[in-house]
Scaffold this motif. Structure first.
Motif, PDB file in Angstrom:
ATOM      1  N   ALA A   3       0.809  -1.224   0.000  1.00 46.37           N
ATOM      2  CA  ALA A   3       0.000   0.000   0.000  1.00 46.37           C
ATOM      3  C   ALA A   3       0.842   1.274   0.000  1.00 46.37           C
ATOM      4  CB  ALA A   3      -0.915  -0.001   1.222  1.00 46.37           C
ATOM      5  N   GLU A   4       2.136   1.164   0.274  1.00 45.27           N
ATOM      6  CA  GLU A   4       2.993   2.349   0.341  1.00 45.27           C
ATOM      7  C   GLU A   4       3.018   3.126  -0.971  1.00 45.27           C
ATOM      8  OE1 GLU A   4       6.818   0.999   1.577  1.00 45.27           O
ATOM      9  OE2 GLU A   4       6.441   1.504   3.687  1.00 45.27           O
ATOM     10  N   ARG A   5       2.779   2.434  -2.075  1.00 47.13           N
ATOM     11  CA  ARG A   5       2.835   3.109  -3.381  1.00 47.13           C
ATOM     12  C   ARG A   5       1.572   3.931  -3.645  1.00 47.13           C
ATOM     13  NH1 ARG A   5       2.677  -2.788  -6.365  1.00 47.13           N
ATOM     14  NH2 ARG A   5       0.754  -3.484  -5.400  1.00 47.13           N
ATOM     15  N   GLY A   6       0.601   3.879  -2.723  1.00 51.54           N
ATOM     16  CA  GLY A   6      -0.594   4.702  -2.844  1.00 51.54           C
ATOM     17  C   GLY A   6      -1.793   3.984  -3.421  1.00 51.54           C
ATOM     18  N   TRP A   7      -1.597   2.730  -3.842  1.00 50.37           N
ATOM     19  CA  TRP A   7      -2.736   1.959  -4.345  1.00 50.37           C
ATOM     20  C   TRP A   7      -2.572   0.508  -3.924  1.00 50.37           C
ATOM     21  CZ3 TRP A   7      -2.065  -2.069  -7.881  1.00 50.37           C
ATOM     22  CH2 TRP A   7      -0.813  -2.134  -8.501  1.00 50.37           C
ATOM     23  N   PHE A   8      -3.686  -0.205  -3.921  1.00 54.46           N
ATOM     24  CA  PHE A   8      -3.667  -1.590  -3.459  1.00 54.46           C
ATOM     25  C   PHE A   8      -4.597  -2.410  -4.346  1.00 54.46           C
ATOM     26  CE2 PHE A   8      -4.563  -5.217  -0.753  1.00 54.46           C
ATOM     27  CZ  PHE A   8      -3.334  -5.446  -0.133  1.00 54.46           C
ATOM     28  N   PRO A   9      -4.145  -3.601  -4.771  1.00 53.09           N
ATOM     29  CA  PRO A   9      -5.013  -4.413  -5.624  1.00 53.09           C
ATOM     30  C   PRO A   9      -6.210  -4.967  -4.851  1.00 53.09           C
ATOM     31  CG  PRO A   9      -3.028  -5.634  -5.038  1.00 53.09           C
ATOM     32  CD  PRO A   9      -2.834  -4.248  -4.542  1.00 53.09           C
ATOM     33  N   GLN A  10      -7.400  -4.688  -5.328  1.00 53.20           N
ATOM     34  CA  GLN A  10      -8.617  -5.259  -4.745  1.00 53.20           C
ATOM     35  C   GLN A  10      -9.009  -6.455  -5.596  1.00 53.20           C
ATOM     36  OE1 GLN A  10     -12.118  -2.847  -3.414  1.00 53.20           O
ATOM     37  NE2 GLN A  10     -13.166  -3.970  -5.059  1.00 53.20           N
ATOM     38  N   ILE A  11      -8.921  -7.631  -5.016  1.00 54.27           N
ATOM     39  CA  ILE A  11      -9.232  -8.843  -5.756  1.00 54.27           C
ATOM     40  C   ILE A  11     -10.747  -9.042  -5.785  1.00 54.27           C
ATOM     41  CG2 ILE A  11      -8.700 -11.289  -6.024  1.00 54.27           C
ATOM     42  CD1 ILE A  11      -6.253  -9.412  -5.987  1.00 54.27           C
ATOM     43  N   GLY A  12     -11.306  -9.041  -6.980  1.00 55.34           N
ATOM     44  CA  GLY A  12     -12.763  -9.165  -7.100  1.00 55.34           C
ATOM     45  C   GLY A  12     -13.450  -7.935  -6.556  1.00 55.34           C
ATOM     46  N   ASP A  13     -14.594  -8.149  -5.902  1.00 56.01           N
ATOM     47  CA  ASP A  13     -15.355  -7.002  -5.390  1.00 56.01           C
ATOM     48  C   ASP A  13     -14.945  -6.581  -3.980  1.00 56.01           C
ATOM     49  OD1 ASP A  13     -16.388  -9.047  -3.833  1.00 56.01           O
ATOM     50  OD2 ASP A  13     -18.426  -8.943  -4.650  1.00 56.01           O
ATOM     51  N   GLY A  14     -13.969  -7.264  -3.413  1.00 51.55           N
ATOM     52  CA  GLY A  14     -13.494  -6.898  -2.077  1.00 51.55           C
ATOM     53  C   GLY A  14     -14.395  -7.347  -0.949  1.00 51.55           C
ATOM     54  N   GLN A  15     -15.422  -8.124  -1.261  1.00 46.61           N
ATOM     55  CA  GLN A  15     -16.396  -8.524  -0.251  1.00 46.61           C
ATOM     56  C   GLN A  15     -16.137  -9.914   0.335  1.00 46.61           C
ATOM     57  OE1 GLN A  15     -18.775  -6.386   0.995  1.00 46.61           O
ATOM     58  NE2 GLN A  15     -17.555  -4.997  -0.267  1.00 46.61           N
ATOM     59  N   ALA A  16     -15.025 -10.529  -0.045  1.00 45.93           N
ATOM     60  CA  ALA A  16     -14.707 -11.846   0.507  1.00 45.93           C
ATOM     61  C   ALA A  16     -14.536 -11.748   2.020  1.00 45.93           C
ATOM     62  CB  ALA A  16     -13.429 -12.386  -0.129  1.00 45.93           C
ATOM     63  N   LEU A  17     -15.245 -12.590   2.759  1.00 45.35           N
ATOM     64  CA  LEU A  17     -15.168 -12.583   4.213  1.00 45.35           C
ATOM     65  C   LEU A  17     -13.949 -13.372   4.676  1.00 45.35           C
ATOM     66  CD1 LEU A  17     -18.850 -13.216   5.374  1.00 45.35           C
ATOM     67  CD2 LEU A  17     -17.555 -11.097   5.573  1.00 45.35           C
ATOM     68  N   ILE A  18     -13.169 -12.776   5.580  1.00 41.77           N
ATOM     69  CA  ILE A  18     -12.023 -13.493   6.137  1.00 41.77           C
ATOM     70  C   ILE A  18     -11.979 -13.311   7.651  1.00 41.77           C
ATOM     71  CG2 ILE A  18     -10.636 -13.350   4.037  1.00 41.77           C
ATOM     72  CD1 ILE A  18      -9.030 -11.097   5.398  1.00 41.77           C
ATOM     73  N   ASP A  19     -11.486 -14.327   8.317  1.00 43.26           N
ATOM     74  CA  ASP A  19     -11.264 -14.281   9.757  1.00 43.26           C
ATOM     75  C   ASP A  19      -9.832 -13.857  10.044  1.00 43.26           C
ATOM     76  OD1 ASP A  19     -13.518 -14.944  11.392  1.00 43.26           O
ATOM     77  OD2 ASP A  19     -13.459 -16.987  10.591  1.00 43.26           O
ATOM     78  N   VAL A  27     -12.882  -8.196   3.138  1.00 46.30           N
ATOM     79  CA  VAL A  27     -11.500  -7.753   2.970  1.00 46.30           C
ATOM     80  C   VAL A  27     -11.414  -6.240   2.832  1.00 46.30           C
ATOM     81  CG1 VAL A  27      -9.522  -7.806   1.407  1.00 46.30           C
ATOM     82  CG2 VAL A  27     -10.687  -9.927   1.986  1.00 46.30           C
ATOM     83  N   CYS A  28     -12.291  -5.646   2.025  1.00 46.44           N
ATOM     84  CA  CYS A  28     -12.236  -4.195   1.814  1.00 46.44           C
ATOM     85  C   CYS A  28     -12.456  -3.440   3.124  1.00 46.44           C
ATOM     86  CB  CYS A  28     -13.229  -3.753   0.752  1.00 46.44           C
ATOM     87  SG  CYS A  28     -14.949  -4.069   1.150  1.00 46.44           S
ATOM     88  N   GLU A  29     -13.320  -3.981   3.996  1.00 44.63           N
ATOM     89  CA  GLU A  29     -13.577  -3.334   5.278  1.00 44.63           C
ATOM     90  C   GLU A  29     -12.384  -3.464   6.214  1.00 44.63           C
ATOM     91  OE1 GLU A  29     -15.296  -1.204   8.335  1.00 44.63           O
ATOM     92  OE2 GLU A  29     -15.837  -1.321   6.205  1.00 44.63           O
ATOM     93  N   LEU A  30     -11.765  -4.639   6.246  1.00 46.89           N
ATOM     94  CA  LEU A  30     -10.579  -4.839   7.076  1.00 46.89           C
ATOM     95  C   LEU A  30      -9.464  -3.889   6.649  1.00 46.89           C
ATOM     96  CD1 LEU A  30      -9.047  -6.520   9.238  1.00 46.89           C
ATOM     97  CD2 LEU A  30      -8.357  -8.051   7.375  1.00 46.89           C
ATOM     98  N   LEU A  31      -9.237  -3.787   5.338  1.00 51.96           N
ATOM     99  CA  LEU A  31      -8.193  -2.895   4.832  1.00 51.96           C
ATOM    100  C   LEU A  31      -8.519  -1.434   5.131  1.00 51.96           C
ATOM    101  CD1 LEU A  31      -7.401  -4.552   1.384  1.00 51.96           C
ATOM    102  CD2 LEU A  31      -6.148  -4.784   3.534  1.00 51.96           C
ATOM    103  N   HIS A  32      -9.778  -1.074   4.979  1.00 47.60           N
ATOM    104  CA  HIS A  32     -10.198   0.297   5.284  1.00 47.60           C
ATOM    105  C   HIS A  32      -9.885   0.638   6.738  1.00 47.60           C
ATOM    106  CE1 HIS A  32     -12.598   3.943   5.536  1.00 47.60           C
ATOM    107  NE2 HIS A  32     -13.234   3.413   6.569  1.00 47.60           N
ATOM    108  N   ARG A  33     -10.192  -0.268   7.653  1.00 49.76           N
ATOM    109  CA  ARG A  33      -9.937  -0.004   9.074  1.00 49.76           C
ATOM    110  C   ARG A  33      -8.445   0.095   9.357  1.00 49.76           C
ATOM    111  NH1 ARG A  33     -14.465  -3.700  12.352  1.00 49.76           N
ATOM    112  NH2 ARG A  33     -16.222  -3.167  10.990  1.00 49.76           N
ATOM    113  N   LEU A  34      -7.653  -0.757   8.716  1.00 48.83           N
ATOM    114  CA  LEU A  34      -6.209  -0.717   8.917  1.00 48.83           C
ATOM    115  C   LEU A  34      -5.623   0.573   8.372  1.00 48.83           C
ATOM    116  CD1 LEU A  34      -3.492  -2.034   9.652  1.00 48.83           C
ATOM    117  CD2 LEU A  34      -3.535  -3.150   7.409  1.00 48.83           C
ATOM    118  N   PHE A  35      -5.968   0.931   7.139  1.00 51.59           N
ATOM    119  CA  PHE A  35      -5.414   2.148   6.530  1.00 51.59           C
ATOM    120  C   PHE A  35      -5.873   3.392   7.283  1.00 51.59           C
ATOM    121  CE2 PHE A  35      -5.485  -0.340   2.274  1.00 51.59           C
ATOM    122  CZ  PHE A  35      -4.284  -0.964   2.607  1.00 51.59           C
ATOM    123  N   THR A  36      -7.117   3.391   7.740  1.00 50.20           N
ATOM    124  CA  THR A  36      -7.627   4.544   8.490  1.00 50.20           C
ATOM    125  C   THR A  36      -6.873   4.705   9.808  1.00 50.20           C
ATOM    126  OG1 THR A  36      -9.841   4.316   7.524  1.00 50.20           O
ATOM    127  CG2 THR A  36      -9.664   5.540   9.594  1.00 50.20           C
TER     128      THR A  36
END
Length: 331
Positions: free
Chosen positions: A184-200, A236-245
């Motif tokens: 993510a340091e380069r300012g962008w991050f690959p979102q695989i699919g729609d980013g809605q995959a649930l992960i623990d 996944v998109c929510e987890l990343l959002h919380r981490l980046f925020t």
């Protein structure tokens, strides 16, 4: 009170486990290869002994111990198969043999849900498992092989517990979140699919609590296996959002279809294998699978048998990680 040997205590999970066991009143001997990191136990009641369990004599480590917690492992999605065999299988076999000879009564083994990996969505996986015909990487394969070592009938005299903590993060993490942040340091991050995959995911303190609970579990003739997570699956998109925020990072997500990402990962792996030193590729099929496909685990068995209750939420865990990362992450 148990007299406990913790292997891999100079590593991320092992250090947290050693501290948690000591706080719970157990007598802890912490061992690992990194003497500098073991030195951080100096102001605690924890005894230390620097050793490489792949090659060093083990008798002095297990002598007078009644419990061994085996956290040591080579944990990486990439690397030479021989290195994983030595660190994850051979070392476990040596340790089991030594503990049996020393009369150790309980063996707690830290394994990994990477064994469940598939390029497919998977929900509420239980501990029941059949190995695949082809493994995604040597890490997953050797973690399963290490479990098979623990389950061997030769060690039936010991009470054996296998824990499979999923995507462990927290203060001291040098693997999961740091890999994400490096991309993510380069300012962008690959979102695989729609980013809605649930992960623990699992906060490291909750893993340590599970180990403490495992020491109090009723002894059993057969090895018992437990999934460990926070019990809070997130997209996944929510987890990343919380981490980046939490780290005040502005990161643009660039969507990649799952099929394209898998193909690119395969190409990157092939390219890495022909480069000098075979460096880990930025994109791999394993990384695509982890971030692009759902995987949630059923932790009801751990709740029921161990009394496991995750006490630190994902949000609180991210907050603690972000504070540590801001202060020490690049040390």
């Amino acid at each position: 009170m148990a007299r406990v040997l913790v292997t891999g205590a100079s590593g991320f999970i092992g250090s947290h486990v050693a501290h948690a066991l000591s706080r719970a009143g157990h007598e802890v001997l912490a061992t690992g290869r990194n003497a500098a990191r073991l030195a951080t136990f100096a102001a605690t009641p924890i005894a230390v002994d620097t050793a490489d369990i792949v090659v060093d004599p083990l008798q002095k480590l297990v002598a007078d111990r009644d419990t061994v917690v085996h956290c040591a492992a080579l944990s990486s999605p990439w690397g030479a198969r021989s290195a994983f065999q030595q660190a994850n299988v051979h070392a476990t076999e040596r340790l089991l043999h030594a503990t049996l000879q020393a009369g150790v009564r309980r063996f707690v083994h830290l394994s990994s849900p990477s064994i469940y990996f598939r390029l497919a969505d998977q929900f509420d996986l239980t501990e029941a498992f059949a190995p695949p015909k082809r493994w995604i990487n040597a890490y997953a394969e050797t973690k399963w092989q290490s479990e098979q070592c623990v389950a061997d009938v030769r060690y039936a005299a010991m009470s054996r517990i296998i824990l499979r903590p999923r995507a462990v993060f927290g203060e001291g993490d040098r693997s999961i979140f740091p890999r994400i942040l490096a991309l993510a340091e380069r300012g962008w991050f690959p979102q695989i699919g729609d980013g809605q995959a649930l992960i623990d995911t699992t906060y490291v303190g909750n893993v340590a609590d599970a180990v403490v609970a495992a020491l109090s579990a009723t002894s059993h003739a057969e090895p018992r296996v437990f999934n460990i997570t926070n019990g809070e699956p997130l997209a996944v998109c929510e987890l990343l959002h919380r981490l980046f925020t939490a780290l005040d990072m502005k990161v643009r997500r660039v969507r990649l279809p799952r099929s394209v990402a898998v193909a690119l990962g395969a190409l990157a792996e092939k390219a890495a294998r022909i480069r000098p030193g075979q460096p880990e590729p930025r994109l791999s099929r394993y990384g695509v699978g982890v971030l692009g496909y759902a995987q949630t685990l059923d932790i009801s068995h751990a709740r029921r048998v161990l009394g496991y209750r995750p006490r630190v939420s994902v949000d609180e865990g991210i907050r603690r990680f972000s504070q540590w990362w801001s202060a020490h992450g690049r040390d």
